[in-house]
Design a protein around this motif. Structure first.
Motif, PDB file in Angstrom:
ATOM      1  N   HIS A  17       0.824  -1.210   0.000  1.00  0.00           N
ATOM      2  CA  HIS A  17       0.000   0.000   0.000  1.00  0.00           C
ATOM      3  C   HIS A  17       0.858   1.261   0.000  1.00  0.00           C
ATOM      4  O   HIS A  17       0.340   2.377   0.173  1.00  0.00           O
ATOM      5  N   GLY A  18       2.185   1.083  -0.141  1.00  0.00           N
ATOM      6  CA  GLY A  18       3.080   2.216  -0.280  1.00  0.00           C
ATOM      7  C   GLY A  18       3.628   2.783   1.009  1.00  0.00           C
ATOM      8  O   GLY A  18       4.172   3.904   1.026  1.00  0.00           O
ATOM      9  N   PHE A  19       3.545   2.031   2.099  1.00  0.00           N
ATOM     10  CA  PHE A  19       4.015   2.543   3.382  1.00  0.00           C
ATOM     11  C   PHE A  19       5.312   1.862   3.817  1.00  0.00           C
ATOM     12  O   PHE A  19       5.612   0.738   3.413  1.00  0.00           O
ATOM     13  N   GLU A  20       6.075   2.575   4.662  1.00  0.00           N
ATOM     14  CA  GLU A  20       7.264   1.999   5.288  1.00  0.00           C
ATOM     15  C   GLU A  20       6.841   1.209   6.519  1.00  0.00           C
ATOM     16  O   GLU A  20       5.788   1.463   7.106  1.00  0.00           O
ATOM     17  N   ALA A  21       7.703   0.284   6.922  1.00  0.00           N
ATOM     18  CA  ALA A  21       7.456  -0.449   8.160  1.00  0.00           C
ATOM     19  C   ALA A  21       8.778  -0.960   8.708  1.00  0.00           C
ATOM     20  O   ALA A  21       9.648  -1.425   7.954  1.00  0.00           O
ATOM     21  N   TYR A  22       8.928  -0.837  10.024  1.00  0.00           N
ATOM     22  CA  TYR A  22      10.130  -1.312  10.698  1.00  0.00           C
ATOM     23  C   TYR A  22       9.744  -2.040  11.987  1.00  0.00           C
ATOM     24  O   TYR A  22       8.753  -1.693  12.633  1.00  0.00           O
ATOM     25  N   MET A  23      10.548  -3.019  12.347  1.00  0.00           N
ATOM     26  CA  MET A  23      10.471  -3.601  13.681  1.00  0.00           C
ATOM     27  C   MET A  23      11.309  -2.728  14.607  1.00  0.00           C
ATOM     28  O   MET A  23      12.368  -2.228  14.195  1.00  0.00           O
ATOM     29  N   ASN A 117      17.181   0.464  22.666  1.00  0.00           N
ATOM     30  CA  ASN A 117      15.799   0.237  22.244  1.00  0.00           C
ATOM     31  C   ASN A 117      15.387   1.180  21.116  1.00  0.00           C
ATOM     32  O   ASN A 117      14.229   1.168  20.699  1.00  0.00           O
ATOM     33  N   ALA A 118      16.329   2.002  20.641  1.00  0.00           N
ATOM     34  CA  ALA A 118      16.032   2.994  19.602  1.00  0.00           C
ATOM     35  C   ALA A 118      16.681   2.596  18.285  1.00  0.00           C
ATOM     36  O   ALA A 118      17.236   3.424  17.558  1.00  0.00           O
ATOM     37  N   VAL A 119      16.638   1.301  18.002  1.00  0.00           N
ATOM     38  CA  VAL A 119      17.178   0.764  16.751  1.00  0.00           C
ATOM     39  C   VAL A 119      16.014   0.153  15.979  1.00  0.00           C
ATOM     40  O   VAL A 119      15.199  -0.577  16.550  1.00  0.00           O
ATOM     41  N   ALA A 120      15.938   0.463  14.697  1.00  0.00           N
ATOM     42  CA  ALA A 120      14.867  -0.074  13.849  1.00  0.00           C
ATOM     43  C   ALA A 120      15.451  -1.000  12.790  1.00  0.00           C
ATOM     44  O   ALA A 120      16.587  -0.811  12.341  1.00  0.00           O
ATOM     45  N   MET A 121      14.671  -1.993  12.393  1.00  0.00           N
ATOM     46  CA  MET A 121      15.120  -2.954  11.388  1.00  0.00           C
ATOM     47  C   MET A 121      13.951  -3.267  10.453  1.00  0.00           C
ATOM     48  O   MET A 121      12.836  -3.524  10.931  1.00  0.00           O
ATOM     49  N   ASP A 122      14.188  -3.231   9.152  1.00  0.00           N
ATOM     50  CA  ASP A 122      13.105  -3.589   8.237  1.00  0.00           C
ATOM     51  C   ASP A 122      13.090  -5.089   7.985  1.00  0.00           C
ATOM     52  O   ASP A 122      13.924  -5.836   8.537  1.00  0.00           O
ATOM     53  N   ILE A 123      12.165  -5.542   7.188  1.00  0.00           N
ATOM     54  CA  ILE A 123      11.966  -6.976   6.966  1.00  0.00           C
ATOM     55  C   ILE A 123      13.172  -7.624   6.293  1.00  0.00           C
ATOM     56  O   ILE A 123      13.386  -8.829   6.390  1.00  0.00           O
ATOM     57  N   ASN A 124      14.016  -6.783   5.638  1.00  0.00           N
ATOM     58  CA  ASN A 124      15.199  -7.305   4.946  1.00  0.00           C
ATOM     59  C   ASN A 124      16.456  -7.240   5.803  1.00  0.00           C
ATOM     60  O   ASN A 124      17.540  -7.605   5.343  1.00  0.00           O
ATOM     61  N   GLY A 125      16.307  -6.766   7.037  1.00  0.00           N
ATOM     62  CA  GLY A 125      17.452  -6.698   7.936  1.00  0.00           C
ATOM     63  C   GLY A 125      18.224  -5.403   7.883  1.00  0.00           C
ATOM     64  O   GLY A 125      19.278  -5.284   8.514  1.00  0.00           O
ATOM     65  N   CYS A 126      17.729  -4.402   7.136  1.00  0.00           N
ATOM     66  CA  CYS A 126      18.399  -3.108   7.084  1.00  0.00           C
ATOM     67  C   CYS A 126      18.162  -2.355   8.394  1.00  0.00           C
ATOM     68  O   CYS A 126      17.036  -2.312   8.887  1.00  0.00           O
ATOM     69  N   ILE A 127      19.224  -1.763   8.924  1.00  0.00           N
ATOM     70  CA  ILE A 127      19.208  -1.154  10.253  1.00  0.00           C
ATOM     71  C   ILE A 127      19.188   0.370  10.174  1.00  0.00           C
ATOM     72  O   ILE A 127      19.878   0.971   9.343  1.00  0.00           O
ATOM     73  N   ILE A 128      18.415   0.976  11.058  1.00  0.00           N
ATOM     74  CA  ILE A 128      18.491   2.421  11.289  1.00  0.00           C
ATOM     75  C   ILE A 128      18.850   2.606  12.756  1.00  0.00           C
ATOM     76  O   ILE A 128      18.112   2.185  13.647  1.00  0.00           O
ATOM     77  N   ASP A 129      19.995   3.224  12.999  1.00  0.00           N
ATOM     78  CA  ASP A 129      20.537   3.322  14.361  1.00  0.00           C
ATOM     79  C   ASP A 129      21.120   4.717  14.593  1.00  0.00           C
ATOM     80  O   ASP A 129      22.339   4.893  14.691  1.00  0.00           O
ATOM     81  N   PRO A 130      20.269   5.736  14.690  1.00  0.00           N
ATOM     82  CA  PRO A 130      20.768   7.118  14.776  1.00  0.00           C
ATOM     83  C   PRO A 130      21.437   7.470  16.099  1.00  0.00           C
ATOM     84  O   PRO A 130      22.113   8.500  16.190  1.00  0.00           O
ATOM     85  N   PHE A 131      21.274   6.649  17.131  1.00  0.00           N
ATOM     86  CA  PHE A 131      21.811   6.994  18.450  1.00  0.00           C
ATOM     87  C   PHE A 131      22.866   5.995  18.932  1.00  0.00           C
ATOM     88  O   PHE A 131      23.147   5.898  20.123  1.00  0.00           O
ATOM     89  N   ASN A 132      23.430   5.239  17.979  1.00  0.00           N
ATOM     90  CA  ASN A 132      24.531   4.305  18.270  1.00  0.00           C
ATOM     91  C   ASN A 132      24.141   3.257  19.311  1.00  0.00           C
ATOM     92  O   ASN A 132      24.938   2.895  20.183  1.00  0.00           O
ATOM     93  N   GLY A 133      22.924   2.779  19.197  1.00  0.00           N
ATOM     94  CA  GLY A 133      22.452   1.747  20.110  1.00  0.00           C
ATOM     95  C   GLY A 133      23.214   0.453  19.992  1.00  0.00           C
ATOM     96  O   GLY A 133      23.462  -0.230  20.996  1.00  0.00           O
ATOM     97  N   ILE A 134      23.619   0.107  18.768  1.00  0.00           N
ATOM     98  CA  ILE A 134      24.353  -1.148  18.563  1.00  0.00           C
ATOM     99  C   ILE A 134      25.709  -1.085  19.256  1.00  0.00           C
ATOM    100  O   ILE A 134      26.155  -2.068  19.865  1.00  0.00           O
TER     101      ILE A 134
END
Length: 441
Positions: A17-23, A117-134
């Motif tokens: 439906h054209g939307f983003e989604a992250y875990m 707890n401020a790390v996001a991951m999409d269904i393909n495993g791509c990470i968004i980590d703006p606060f160096n949580g990892i």
């Protein structure tokens, strides 16, 4: 992250439906750390109305539409999905008064409690980590996103979550976050007893609970002030090398980490000691009746924290008996009569944990507690009498020989005691003969 077909289906619905989604949150954190995770939380740039349209063919629970959250049932599996959002003011130190929806995932992550707890991951495993949580996961640090004072002022429960995560994950709390935890602990008075209770249970089951209970005892006493007299209290006893509070913390660590009932009971087991402490002429400390007093305090605290009746009864029964001497098979049967078979075996395990946090020379007694459990199993295997129900003489039999009223119960208990002490066989004729002789006196 390896996801199942239901998760893939939920993501597919949003994306087609054209939307983003992250875990986001715990499932991402635990996946990166190689830990098992439970629920999957999903965040998306779809607003609540758009999510309802996307999942119009699914059963949807409007969990919190005001805050952008719905729960979608996909083949029976619930998924909590929340719109990217920026939180408004927190006037109750718990939940935002209002939220503003946003299309920026980084803005959504900026409102979260800790970097891990401020790390996001999409269904393909791509990470968004703006606060160096990892990186903080690698370094074993609990660090607030942004300013700790702001995070804790917004939601005071985060103070308790900080120490709980440090205990569970065996992490340290980053220095600025730690200072804020100590400084702002009194804000926990704004948090419901139920939420404090749940965080406390998770904390005591953590692998790092000893260090956290010792280093953040002021946080614990902020929510359970009854523990304050235990902090730093020298027991002045040859059996103990730790203060009451350190002994308590270390005793907890000897119980299985998945046995929350036992760990919780050990947290409270010596809470009555300060009130009962007396000194003899040599200056040695004694704590007579601390088990009974401790059980009474424990019941009061657990009721305040809204524990269920069964959990309160379990803890109170063990605490009120944990310092009772059990020296013989007769004592074993009497204790089994007093608290029941199941709790008797829990008591022997509790005694071992308690004993393991004392001076080294006392550790040899742990073998003795195993022997008591062995006796208990033998009592069960031989079906030895340890209750009025198992007594060969019933109330009606005592009525037949002339007893009445309270005499019946008193005689039954007397007979049971003699049977458990092996002074009388559990045979009807022998028991009635003894009862008749007592009636003639």
């Amino acid at each position: 992250m390896i996801v199942d077909k239901n998760t893939e289906q939920v993501f597919s619905e949003l994306e087609k439906h054209g939307f983003e989604a992250y875990m986001v949150g715990g499932c991402v954190r635990d996946t990166i750390m190689g830990r098992e995770y439970n629920d999957i939380d999903i965040t998306t740039n779809a607003c609540p109305e758009e999510m309802l349209d996307v999942f119009s063919n699914y059963k949807v629970i409007p969990t919190g539409l005001k805050h952008g959250t719905i729960t979608v049932l996909c083949n029976g599996t619930p998924y909590e999905i929340t719109t990217y959002r920026i939180d408004g003011k927190y006037t109750d130190h718990r939940r935002p008064d209002n939220v503003e929806f946003t299309s920026d995932i980084k803005a959504d992550l900026a409102r979260r409690d800790f970097t891990i707890n401020a790390v996001a991951m999409d269904i393909n495993g791509c990470i968004i980590d703006p606060f160096n949580g990892i990186q903080d996961m690698k370094d074993g640090l609990i660090r607030c996103v942004g300013e700790p004072e702001k995070r804790f002022t917004e939601d005071a429960l985060r103070i308790m979550r900080a120490v709980r995560f440090a205990s569970q994950l065996n992490f340290n709390i980053e220095i600025n976050t730690s200072e804020a935890v100590h400084h702002m602990k009194d804000l926990l008075q704004n948090i419901s007893h139920e939420r404090i209770r749940d965080e406390l249970d998770k904390l005591v089951c953590g692998s790092n609970c000893v260090n956290i209970l010792l280093d953040y005892s002021d946080v614990i006493t902020a929510v359970i002030p009854e523990f304050k007299p235990s902090i730093g209290l020298d027991q002045c006893s040859p059996y103990h090398k730790y203060t009451v509070w350190e002994h308590t913390a270390r005793a907890i660590s000897f119980a299985p980490s998945d046995d929350v009932k036992m760990r919780r009971t050990l947290l409270f087991h010596d809470i009555g000691k300060p009130a009962c402490m007396k000194f003899d002429e040599t200056g040695r400390g004694h704590f007579k009746q601390h088990d009974r007093v401790g059980a009474e305090i424990t019941e009061k605290v657990m009721k305040r924290l809204h524990y269920d009746t069964k959990s309160i009864s379990y803890a109170a029964a063990l605490i009120s008996n944990h310092s009772k001497k059990i020296r013989s098979k007769s004592d074993v049967k009497k204790m089994m009569y007093r608290i029941g078979d199941e709790l008797f075996f829990a008591l022997t395990e509790m005694k071992k944990c308690d004993n393991s946090a004392k001076n080294d020379f006392v550790l040899n007694e742990n073998f003795y507690f195993d022997e008591l459990a062995k006796m208990g199993r033998e009592v069960i295997r031989n079906d030895e009498c340890r209750s009025l129900k198992g007594l060969a003489v019933k109330g009606s039999d005592l009525i037949d020989i002339g007893l009445c009223g309270t005499e019946i119960g008193e005689m039954q208990h007397k007979l049971l005691e003699l049977v458990m002490e092996d002074k009388l066989p559990n045979e009807k004729a022998d028991l009635l003969k003894y009862a008749e002789q007592e009636c003639k006196k």
